[in-house]
Write a protein that holds these residues in place. Sequence first.
Motif, PDB file in Angstrom:
ATOM      1  N   UNK A 294      -6.029  -6.052 -22.452  1.00  0.00           N
ATOM      2  CA  UNK A 294      -5.613  -6.326 -21.084  1.00  0.00           C
ATOM      3  C   UNK A 294      -6.180  -5.341 -20.087  1.00  0.00           C
ATOM      4  N   UNK A 295      -6.187  -5.750 -18.826  1.00  0.00           N
ATOM      5  CA  UNK A 295      -6.764  -4.971 -17.736  1.00  0.00           C
ATOM      6  C   UNK A 295      -5.771  -4.944 -16.572  1.00  0.00           C
ATOM      7  N   UNK A 296      -5.686  -3.791 -15.913  1.00  0.00           N
ATOM      8  CA  UNK A 296      -4.943  -3.691 -14.659  1.00  0.00           C
ATOM      9  C   UNK A 296      -5.955  -3.424 -13.553  1.00  0.00           C
ATOM     10  N   UNK A 297      -5.991  -4.287 -12.558  1.00  0.00           N
ATOM     11  CA  UNK A 297      -6.898  -4.130 -11.422  1.00  0.00           C
ATOM     12  C   UNK A 297      -6.106  -3.895 -10.154  1.00  0.00           C
ATOM     13  N   UNK A 298      -6.515  -2.905  -9.359  1.00  0.00           N
ATOM     14  CA  UNK A 298      -5.770  -2.592  -8.138  1.00  0.00           C
ATOM     15  C   UNK A 298      -6.712  -2.347  -6.976  1.00  0.00           C
ATOM     16  N   UNK A 299      -6.201  -2.551  -5.777  1.00  0.00           N
ATOM     17  CA  UNK A 299      -6.990  -2.316  -4.572  1.00  0.00           C
ATOM     18  C   UNK A 299      -6.073  -2.293  -3.360  1.00  0.00           C
ATOM     19  N   UNK A 300      -6.374  -1.398  -2.416  1.00  0.00           N
ATOM     20  CA  UNK A 300      -5.743  -1.432  -1.107  1.00  0.00           C
ATOM     21  C   UNK A 300      -6.620  -2.279  -0.189  1.00  0.00           C
ATOM     22  N   UNK A 301      -6.034  -3.297   0.408  1.00  0.00           N
ATOM     23  CA  UNK A 301      -6.762  -4.233   1.253  1.00  0.00           C
ATOM     24  C   UNK A 301      -6.441  -3.929   2.712  1.00  0.00           C
ATOM     25  N   UNK A 302      -7.433  -3.446   3.448  1.00  0.00           N
ATOM     26  CA  UNK A 302      -7.253  -3.149   4.860  1.00  0.00           C
ATOM     27  C   UNK A 302      -7.546  -4.364   5.710  1.00  0.00           C
ATOM     28  N   UNK A 303      -6.580  -4.790   6.527  1.00  0.00           N
ATOM     29  CA  UNK A 303      -6.741  -5.988   7.344  1.00  0.00           C
ATOM     30  C   UNK A 303      -6.424  -5.676   8.800  1.00  0.00           C
ATOM     31  N   UNK A 304      -6.858  -6.553   9.671  1.00  0.00           N
ATOM     32  CA  UNK A 304      -6.481  -6.528  11.084  1.00  0.00           C
ATOM     33  C   UNK A 304      -5.505  -7.679  11.301  1.00  0.00           C
ATOM     34  N   UNK A 305      -4.203  -7.409  11.366  1.00  0.00           N
ATOM     35  CA  UNK A 305      -3.225  -8.493  11.480  1.00  0.00           C
ATOM     36  C   UNK A 305      -3.393  -9.355  12.718  1.00  0.00           C
ATOM     37  N   UNK A 306      -4.082  -8.839  13.739  1.00  0.00           N
ATOM     38  CA  UNK A 306      -4.270  -9.601  14.968  1.00  0.00           C
ATOM     39  C   UNK A 306      -5.517 -10.484  14.940  1.00  0.00           C
ATOM     40  N   UNK A 307      -6.313 -10.348  13.901  1.00  0.00           N
ATOM     41  CA  UNK A 307      -7.562 -11.114  13.794  1.00  0.00           C
ATOM     42  C   UNK A 307      -7.310 -12.459  13.130  1.00  0.00           C
TER      43      UNK A 307
END
Length: 325
Positions: A294-307
């Motif tokens: 098994x694999x654990x994949x992680x990431x912080x996703x930076x978004x512009x909520x107003x876009x």
Amino acid sequence: MTGNQTGNENVKAQGPKHKRDLTRRKVVVAGAGAVAVVGVGGAVVATASADTTKKSGAEPLASTSAGEECYKLTSETTEGPYYIDADKLRQDITEDKEGIPLTLRLKVIDNETCKPVRDAAVDVWHCDALGLYSGYESFSGGGGGGTPPTDAPSGTPTDVPTGEPPAGGGGGGGHEEPTSDTRYLRGTWKTDRQGFVTFKTIFPGWYQGRCAHIHVKVHVNGEWTDAGYEGGTTCHTGQFFFDEESVLASAEVEPYSTSTTERTTLDEDTIYDQSGAQGGLLKLKYKKNDIAKGVVGSLTVGVDPDATNTGTDDAAQPSTSASAS
């Protein structure tokens, strides 16, 4: 909204198939509190990619660490033709698909304030171990040896895109209507108060012209009701990618090892922008000599909520209705 198998997914990879050198480069409202992640071997995995960067007005040092990408927008990509709008409202999207277990742990943040984006609806979808998308088996570019899955199309697809991809590497292609009722490896869920959302799935395979990847959409400003999620806008459409070492390791495990589809490497892919975590490259944890566990994949996703970033030419608003999981 669709899964991605666009015009520029037809770039044919060079050299041997998957064994190549590394020289080329209405969601049900979640309960209170963060979701615990059951990771490799059933152990509880600590919160991954926690963002500890303080807002200082200065750009962070260049790094592939997800936690240090606080001030950068995660790359936008094409939606592609195979997205199905919030058709399955769940965190476990595996169904009966065989493959290496994958726990996908995401944190969605506002890239300007670095604060978590709570109550966002996050969609993920990807192909199975042999490159087939649910709902679109007759269109998908998958291929495999041995015994094919029971829902695989017979014969050779006649509508696989051909020719050069559009300029810019973002991909094109209009949305295709589903051709089957299958919905494996698709799901929508809600970010918690800390911006986290977790999905249980399998490590994706590959198909002609594309490296291994997972599609994602983030919807915000909608209304959560007993029926699910209504309205709002799509602020991010992107893809997640896997480093070559992990994909080569997966290619030694069944059913991935039965694939006869020529593989495109991460360096050769026309959609990954080579920018590491900002471009969607996942941070992976797995047992190096036994990825099958098994694999654990992680990431912080930076978004512009107003876009508004739908990944399509149409700025259609997301709409979700309750469905069986």
